[in-house]
Design an enzyme around this catalytic site. Structure first.
Site, mmCIF file in Angstrom:
data_model
loop_
_atom_site.group_PDB
_atom_site.id
_atom_site.type_symbol
_atom_site.label_atom_id
_atom_site.label_comp_id
_atom_site.label_asym_id
_atom_site.label_seq_id
_atom_site.Cartn_x
_atom_site.Cartn_y
_atom_site.Cartn_z
ATOM 1 N N GLY A 1 0.765 -1.245 0.000
ATOM 2 C CA GLY A 1 0.000 0.000 0.000
ATOM 3 C C GLY A 1 0.788 1.283 0.000
ATOM 4 C CE1 TYR A 55 -8.547 1.836 -9.922
ATOM 5 C CE2 TYR A 55 -6.561 1.967 -11.238
ATOM 6 C CZ TYR A 55 -7.480 1.223 -10.539
ATOM 7 O OH TYR A 55 -7.312 -0.130 -10.441
ATOM 8 C CB CYS A 112 -13.948 3.318 -30.585
ATOM 9 S SG CYS A 112 -13.117 3.265 -32.152
HETATM 10 C C1 LIG Z 1 -3.646 -8.130 -0.385
HETATM 11 C C2 LIG Z 1 -2.791 -7.159 -1.106
HETATM 12 N N1 LIG Z 1 -1.504 -7.079 -0.778
HETATM 13 C C3 LIG Z 1 -0.670 -6.220 -1.412
HETATM 14 C C4 LIG Z 1 -1.125 -5.379 -2.400
HETATM 15 C C5 LIG Z 1 -0.147 -4.457 -3.040
HETATM 16 O O1 LIG Z 1 -0.472 -3.158 -2.847
HETATM 17 P P1 LIG Z 1 0.476 -2.005 -3.377
HETATM 18 O O2 LIG Z 1 0.702 -2.242 -4.810
HETATM 19 O O3 LIG Z 1 -0.295 -0.785 -3.114
HETATM 20 O O4 LIG Z 1 1.734 -2.072 -2.574
HETATM 21 C C6 LIG Z 1 -2.470 -5.398 -2.747
HETATM 22 C C7 LIG Z 1 -3.028 -4.426 -3.715
HETATM 23 O O5 LIG Z 1 -3.497 -3.388 -3.289
HETATM 24 C C8 LIG Z 1 -3.327 -6.329 -2.100
HETATM 25 O O6 LIG Z 1 -4.612 -6.403 -2.430
HETATM 26 N N1 LIG Z 2 -4.991 -1.343 -9.892
HETATM 27 C C1 LIG Z 2 -4.801 -0.313 -8.891
HETATM 28 C C2 LIG Z 2 -4.210 -0.852 -7.630
HETATM 29 C C3 LIG Z 2 -5.038 -1.912 -7.047
HETATM 30 C C4 LIG Z 2 -4.346 -2.649 -6.016
HETATM 31 C C5 LIG Z 2 -4.919 -4.014 -5.869
HETATM 32 N N2 LIG Z 2 -5.335 -4.334 -4.539
HETATM 33 C C6 LIG Z 2 -4.021 0.835 -9.498
HETATM 34 O O1 LIG Z 2 -3.688 0.789 -10.637
HETATM 35 O O2 LIG Z 2 -3.783 1.803 -8.847
#
Ligand SMILES: Cc1ncc(COP(=O)(O)O)c(C=O)c1O
Ligand SMILES: N[C@@H](CCCC[NH3+])C(=O)O
Length: 425
Positions: free
Chosen positions: A242, A319, A350
């Protein structure tokens, strides 16, 4: 790490490590993804150093970028893997990540997937619900195995990020509500084939402040104390991923500051710490290189139409994500702002949503010019599709003055032949 740290301009040419991006584009048709091996390695080492005084295992979140070359790079550095599907387990194992460094997350693990993970002997299942726990217990019992588990706890904490990538609020589908956690663990302890070993939390992605992490980890620390008092042997805390990155001008806490906060919140519990970074390892290690197809004057706007589309990088449409977009060759330009122009930078798909940037100032461009969409190493290629029957963009990895194609662009024939026209048509 900023979007351009590993993609600097030297003499008006964008470089990745020791190669000019334009030299790669002479051999690989745009659009293509381009990753810096050094950026990935440095990022991983930063995490390793940051957590060096803790008993920590870095389990890279494979979903961020699951290319085999990326996974092999991380496997060689000692990374484990956070996976969410059988496909990701297969990718991780193939890249040399040992099963005992794999944690398995995801809200809907199937019987087949659980069976596969158990037979390999993965480190831990991060269980997201009681029904899922029941299925894991059933499969483990049938295989005469024991599944080591942690419950993913939903702490009802606001991650202060985009709502679509926020996962730790009560209204989100993820995890077991913290209010029901003790009961869930009590039930787990009674189930055959289950060994309770940990607690897991992941509240969202692209967090730019430590405060939500801190709040979540405080809840987790208290829960671990309660679970231990209830008689559970909790010795693993998975703190999730995160940590955000700089896309525009966000100021992100360093990996060391993050690690120190984890230690401050959880260190006294003497647990093994699992971290699951994805974006913070890969986003600024990659770019999407595209060519200008046309410059088109609309009634109100000037459009820069490039050959990458939302099918290649969906983050801006999905997003409203901001990615810096930079001319690869700035040699015709000078610092004079007159050489900058304002464009809507759009793809060929498209859909009106196929827009990478609105009213963005970039160097004045013409057909054939190369543009780099920065910070595309995470959640870029992995989220791409063949919408509009556009082929998946190839991927390139650079190491020093060498580069290799690490994923080919499929041929139209290969893709179309996967369709089956029944003989009754
Ligand atoms: C369970 C879990 N762990 C780790 C991550 C990796 O998150 P990030 O790419 O924000 O570090 C995610 C995606 O959000 C996730 O769903
Ligand atoms: N796909 C997202 C992140 C999601 C993380 C998955 N849990 C992005 O591009 O920001």
């Amino acid at each position: 790490m900023t979007p351009t740290s590993y993609f600097p301009h030297k003499n008006n040419q964008m470089f990745v490590e020791d190669i000019a991006v334009s030299d790669i584009a002479k051999q690989v048709q745009t659009p293509f993804y381009c990753y810096s091996h050094r950026a990935i390695t440095t990022s991983f080492d930063d995490y390793r150093m940051a957590f060096s005084d803790q008993d920590a295992l870095i389990c890279y979140a494979v979903k961020a970028n699951s290319n085999q070359a990326v996974l092999t790079t991380l496997a060689k550095l000692g990374s484990g893997a956070d996976v969410v599907s059988m496909g990701e387990i297969k990718r991780a194992i193939l890249a040399g990540i040992p099963a005992n460094k794999i944690v398995y997350s995801g809200v809907a693990k199937t019987e087949e997937e659980i069976n596969y993970a158990l037979s390999l002997g993965i480190f831990q299942f991060n269980v997201e619900s009681e029904p899922e726990l029941g299925l894991i217990s059933k499969v483990a019992t049938e295989l005469n195995k024991t599944a080591a588990i942690a419950f993913r706890i939903n702490p009802n904490v606001c991650a202060q990020t985009h709502e679509k990538i926020s996962t730790g609020k009560a209204e989100n589908k993820f995890g077991v509500p913290i209010s029901k956690a003790r009961l869930a663990y009590q039930q787990a302890a009674l189930l055959p084939g289950i060994k309770v070993q940990g607690v897991d939390v992941h509240i969202g992605s692209q967090l730019t402040s430590l405060a939500p992490f801190e709040e979540a980890y405080q809840h987790i620390a208290q829960l671990v104390e309660e679970l231990r008092a209830d008689g559970h042997d909790i010795n693993v805390i998975d703190v999730g991923g995160g940590l955000g990155v700089t896309y525009a001008d966000e100021i992100i806490p360093s990996k060391l500051t993050y690690a120190q906060m984890v230690n401050a919140q959880l260190g006294h519990l003497n647990c093994k710490i699992i971290i699951e970074p994805g974006r913070s390892l890969l986003a600024n290690a990659g770019i999407l290189v595209s060519s200008v197809v046309f410059v088109k004057s609309g009634e109100e706007r000037e459009f820069l139409i490039i050959d990458a589309g939302m099918n290649d990088l969906i983050r801006p449409s999905m997003y409203d994500a901001y990615h810096q977009i930079i001319a690869v060759d700035t040699s015709t330009a000078n610092a004079d702002s007159k050489t900058l122009k304002t464009y809507d930078i759009v793809g060929p798909v498209c859909e009106t949503g196929d827009t990478f940037a609105k009213a963005r100032q970039v160097h004045e461009a013409k057909t054939g010019d190369l543009m780099a969409i920065m910070s595309s190493g995470a959640y870029g290629s992995v989220m791409s599709s063949t919408y509009n029957t556009r082929m998946l963009a190839p991927e390139v990895m650079v190491k020093g003055c060498d580069f290799s194609l690490v994923r080919i662009r499929p041929s139209y024939e290969d893709v179309i032949k996967q369709d089956i026209t029944p003989d009754w048509l």
